[in-house]
Enzyme design. Structure first.
Site, PDB file in Angstrom:
ATOM      1  N   SER A 172      48.362  52.527  17.456  1.00  0.00           N
ATOM      2  CA  SER A 172      47.402  53.222  16.602  1.00  0.00           C
ATOM      3  C   SER A 172      46.390  53.959  17.453  1.00  0.00           C
ATOM      4  O   SER A 172      46.031  53.508  18.550  1.00  0.00           O
ATOM      5  CB  SER A 172      46.675  52.177  15.748  1.00  0.00           C
ATOM      6  N   TYR A 197      41.815  43.879  15.387  1.00  0.00           N
ATOM      7  CA  TYR A 197      43.065  44.578  15.051  1.00  0.00           C
ATOM      8  C   TYR A 197      43.428  45.574  16.160  1.00  0.00           C
ATOM      9  O   TYR A 197      44.553  45.593  16.661  1.00  0.00           O
ATOM     10  CB  TYR A 197      42.926  45.313  13.709  1.00  0.00           C
ATOM     11  N   LYS A 234      46.696  45.794  19.106  1.00  0.00           N
ATOM     12  CA  LYS A 234      47.554  46.952  19.424  1.00  0.00           C
ATOM     13  C   LYS A 234      47.505  47.228  20.927  1.00  0.00           C
ATOM     14  O   LYS A 234      48.530  47.475  21.560  1.00  0.00           O
ATOM     15  CB  LYS A 234      47.117  48.186  18.632  1.00  0.00           C
TER      16      LYS A 234
END
Ligand code: NAD
Ligand code: UD1
Length: 337
Positions: free
Chosen positions: A124, A148, A152
């Site tokens: 992302s 989060y 990644k």
């Protein structure tokens, strides 16, 4: 060629599975339906007019994964499975690290044990954090601001080390900007389980009457009209990017991180106007305080995607809004409504 798609019942996964089937790939979807409905895959089968295998289970379950690999013997994996809610990741960081990071390690171990050498990973743009310059290119410093985003980044680094240690391996880390839109059929699309966190599904639910109005998070950013600017990418273009990445991984070893966006920013108010135009609905909205952690502007440098994958986005914001509205108006309550 056989492609294992983890998280293939989800929003981006279902659109990618449809494209893979259209191109003649053999597909197996592995999903635990933590954030999706089996209905999505039933509809993909209708659209593709082709069957494919589905196995329900968790990427963290090594025994289950080994079983799937032994039966299906995939040549490549597209790894979508993971949790993606930023707010929830602040509340439950260990759960996010377990599902996103441990799940990816289990998957990589299993790939190596079964001599499966190619992976395309859903990363992302959130790995970049606050912009030091724009557009974000792949060399921009990586400084995600929430758990989060760190999952990644950590998985990117783990895959990079894995590929370095196994010269036969190829890995493509796709850093998505803001995926929106839906298949033009209106049969599959984004179906958030709770109140949407993201702008486009929120607007779509206001337009269809499920939500009362949009809260615009801040109007004094340093942008054209003061509202946040993002690089929205049509999910169909994003699905095509995965097919290009699978082809690239077949003939290139090593590991590459590649931005997937359009290279253009759209503000909240511009998006709102485009959605009103596409839907013919007036979207009630009011300005509220900024959302914590939001950046003013985000858009991608897209030259690496074109140079390496030969891929570039073809659809514009009007296409994104039209297809979202087609999906939402045909399925006001999503798959299970
Ligand atoms: P999604 O939630 O719709 O799809 C993820 C799928 O993975 C779901 O079907 C879910 O049930 C499944 N899943 C989750 N944890 C699992 C587990 N432990 N085992 C098996 N299946 C599991 O999300 P999406 O929008 O399609 O995103 C796909 C991937 O792309 C995610 O990894 C996400 O972090 C990443 N990504 C998404 C966006 C976005 O805005 N949608 C942006 C950047 C990156
Ligand atoms: C969010 C995530 C990011 C993730 C990305 C995926 C946060 C803080 N960030 O980013 O980690 O990678 O989605 O697509 O959640 N907006 C409103 N009202 C709303 C919702 C959004 O005004 O109800 C604004 C936001 O302030 C922003 C723009 O709309 O300017 C886009 O928001 P969103 O769709 O949530 O995407 P990101 O902020 O890019």
């Amino acid at each position: 060629m056989r492609v294992l798609v983890t998280g293939g019942a989800g929003y981006i996964g279902s659109h990618t599975v449809l494209k893979l089937l259209g191109q003649g790939y053999e597909v197996l979807v592995l999903d635990n339906y933590a954030n999706s409905s089996p209905q999505a895959l039933a509809r993909v089968k209708i659209l593709a007019q082709r069957g494919f295998d589905i196995r329900e289970g968790d990427v963290c379950d090594a025994a289950f994964l080994n079983d799937v690999f032994a039966d299906f013997r995939p040549d490549a994996v597209i790894h979508f499975a993971g949790l993606k809610a930023v707010g929830e990741s602040n509340q439950e960081p260990l759960h996010y690290y377990k599902k996103n990071v441990s799940g990816s390690i289990t998957l990589l171990e299993c790939m190596q044990a079964h001599d499966c050498r190619q992976i395309v990973f859903s990363s992302s743009a959130t790995v970049y954090g606050e912009a030091e310059y724009l557009p974000y290119d792949e060399a921009h410093p990586l400084q995600p601001t929430n758990p989060y985003g760190r999952t990644k980044l950590f998985v990117e680094e783990i895959i990079r080390d894995w590929a370095k240690s196994w010269p036969a391996a190829s890995a493509v880390l796709l850093r998505y900007f803001n995926p929106v839109g839906a298949d033009p059929s209106g049969l599959i699309g984004e179906d958030p389980r709770a109140i949407p966190n993201n702008l486009v599904p929120y607007i779509a639910q206001v337009a269809v009457g499920r939500l009362d109005h949009l809260n615009v998070f801040g109007d004094d950013y340093d942008t054209r009209d003061g509202t946040g600017e993002r690089d929205y990418i049509h999910v169909e273009d994003l699905a095509d990017a995965h097919l290009a990445a699978v082809r690239y991984a077949q003939d290139h070893k090593g590991c590459e991180a590649i931005n997937i966006g359009t290279g253009h920013g759209t503000t909240v108010l511009e998006l709102l106007a485009a959605f009103e135009e596409a839907s013919g609905k007036k979207i009630a909205h009011q300005t509220v305080a900024k959302r914590e952690g939001d950046v003013a502007r985000s858009f991608a440098s897209v030259s690496k995607a074109y140079d390496l994958l030969g891929w570039r986005a073809e659809r514009d914001v009007a296409d994104m809004c039209r297809s979202t509205w087609n999906w939402q108006s045909n399925n006001p309550f999503g798959y299970d409504g």
